[in-house]
Design a protein around this motif. Structure first.
Motif, PDB file in Angstrom:
ATOM      1  N   PHE A  46      -1.943   1.699  -6.994  1.00 28.58           N
ATOM      2  CA  PHE A  46      -2.272   1.816  -5.810  1.00 28.58           C
ATOM      3  C   PHE A  46      -1.843   2.985  -5.033  1.00 28.58           C
ATOM      4  O   PHE A  46      -1.479   3.336  -3.979  1.00 28.58           O
ATOM      5  N   ASP A  47      -2.050   4.137  -5.935  1.00 31.25           N
ATOM      6  CA  ASP A  47      -1.848   5.553  -5.546  1.00 31.25           C
ATOM      7  C   ASP A  47      -0.404   5.869  -4.890  1.00 31.25           C
ATOM      8  O   ASP A  47      -0.395   6.264  -3.605  1.00 31.25           O
ATOM      9  N   THR A  53      -3.912  -2.867   0.909  1.00 34.75           N
ATOM     10  CA  THR A  53      -4.828  -3.732   1.561  1.00 34.75           C
ATOM     11  C   THR A  53      -5.043  -5.180   1.022  1.00 34.75           C
ATOM     12  O   THR A  53      -5.317  -5.127  -0.539  1.00 34.75           O
ATOM     13  N   SER A  54      -5.379  -6.347   1.558  1.00 34.28           N
ATOM     14  CA  SER A  54      -5.839  -7.493   0.578  1.00 34.28           C
ATOM     15  C   SER A  54      -7.169  -6.994  -0.100  1.00 34.28           C
ATOM     16  O   SER A  54      -7.333  -7.546  -1.317  1.00 34.28           O
ATOM     17  N   ASP A  97       9.842  -1.242   2.873  1.00 33.42           N
ATOM     18  CA  ASP A  97       8.603  -0.863   2.157  1.00 33.42           C
ATOM     19  C   ASP A  97       9.163  -1.631   0.774  1.00 33.42           C
ATOM     20  O   ASP A  97       7.903  -2.229   0.207  1.00 33.42           O
ATOM     21  N   PHE A  98      10.042  -1.582   0.087  1.00 34.39           N
ATOM     22  CA  PHE A  98      10.248  -2.373  -1.224  1.00 34.39           C
ATOM     23  C   PHE A  98      10.212  -3.804  -0.976  1.00 34.39           C
ATOM     24  O   PHE A  98       9.450  -4.499  -1.899  1.00 34.39           O
ATOM     25  N   ALA A  99      10.887  -4.116   0.043  1.00 31.90           N
ATOM     26  CA  ALA A  99      10.689  -5.720   0.231  1.00 31.90           C
ATOM     27  C   ALA A  99       9.110  -6.281   0.471  1.00 31.90           C
ATOM     28  O   ALA A  99       8.912  -6.900  -0.055  1.00 31.90           O
ATOM     29  N   ALA A 100       8.462  -5.240   1.246  1.00 30.64           N
ATOM     30  CA  ALA A 100       7.371  -5.664   1.459  1.00 30.64           C
ATOM     31  C   ALA A 100       6.070  -5.535   0.261  1.00 30.64           C
ATOM     32  O   ALA A 100       5.325  -6.560  -0.156  1.00 30.64           O
ATOM     33  N   ASN A 101       6.670  -4.629  -0.614  1.00 33.47           N
ATOM     34  CA  ASN A 101       5.888  -4.584  -2.122  1.00 33.47           C
ATOM     35  C   ASN A 101       6.349  -5.735  -2.886  1.00 33.47           C
ATOM     36  O   ASN A 101       5.392  -6.135  -3.521  1.00 33.47           O
TER      37      ASN A 101
END
Length: 270
Positions: A46-47, A53-54, A97-101
């Motif tokens: 995803f670049d 996004t979903s 950001d890593f946790a969200a990823n």
């Protein structure tokens, strides 16, 4: 030129982030299937966006399902790879950001059946304390491993060549990180043995195989010099693969070489 015992394409996992790069990411699964491959892996597709996004996630999964291929490996978000990043696991300030990823990666794994997840460690940051970066990395790897454990997944740690500031250059460096995280009570983390990177960085690959093959979480191959297809260089890839299986490796062999689409798979026809 090294010899290689060629087999059919479906025996391998095709890395669609180093190969088929002439095509948009969402077209590569179908191109892999058209070339005879039924198993694929991707870097983060995803670049460099850790939070697609979903709809973007749905589109990626749909591209796999439409092609009828299995996703066997996926990288966590690794930053801007084209811009020189090599992972975000150890980068100060990237933890949220890593946790969200990680949550998105688990969703993709749950929906596709993927169970192998590569966590590139990240470069040393000017002005940052290396010990603090290692502490951040251990915490992020523990978080990732605990999350993918819910779907039977394994986190992979890889030695990488070509980036001087990347601290995990040899197999022993990656194994040390794996051991550090395992000491925190995590057991679903393992080394990704990329025979190309290990060789380029000066590892005695045969000796690493003798010592640790049964503990490899995943194997990737490319020939050297050049990082081209098997048989284009001098590495005894078939011998290393055979010996890894003899010593207890049970996983797949992924093709992570770089070559133009027109010639990339000629070696399979020989």
């Amino acid at each position: 030129m090294a010899t290689f015992a060629f087999t059919d394409a479906d025996s391998y996992v095709l890395n669609c982030s180093t190969l088929l790069t002439e095509l948009p990411v969402m077209e590569r699964a179908q191109a892999a299937k058209d070339a005879g491959f039924g198993q694929v892996e991707f870097w983060w597709p995803f670049d460099g966006n850790p939070r697609p996004t979903s709809a973007e996630v749905d589109g990626f999964i749909a591209s796999l399902e439409s092609a009828g291929v299995e996703l066997k490996g996926l990288n966590f978000w690794a930053g801007n790879m084209a811009g020189g990043d090599r992972g975000m696991v150890s980068i100060p300030g990237a933890e949220a950001d890593f946790a969200a990823n990680v949550e998105i990666v688990v969703e993709i794994g749950r929906r596709t059946g993927c169970r192998a997840f590569n966590a590139l460690y990240g470069l040393r940051v000017d002005g940052a304390d290396p010990e603090e970066q290692d502490r951040i990395a251990a915490a992020n790897l523990e978080l990732a491993a605990n999350a993918v454990a819910a779907i039977g997944g394994t986190v992979l740690v890889e030695p990488v060549s070509g980036a001087e500031a990347y601290p995990l250059k040899r197999a022993a460096d990656a194994a040390e990180v794996v051991d550090r995280v395992r000491a925190r009570g995590v057991d679903n983390i393992a080394m990704l043995a990329d025979f190309f990177h290990m060789s380029i960085n000066g590892d005695d690959v045969a000796a690493v195989i003798e010592a640790d093959a049964a503990k490899f979480g995943h194997i990737q191959i490319a020939d050297a010099a050049g990082r081209g297809a098997p048989g284009t260089g001098e590495l005894p890839l078939q011998d290393w693969i055979n010996r890894s299986y003899e010593l207890g490796y049970t996983g797949a062999i992924a093709l992570e070489y770089k070559q133009d689409r027109e010639t990339a798979f000629e070696w399979l026809a020989n």
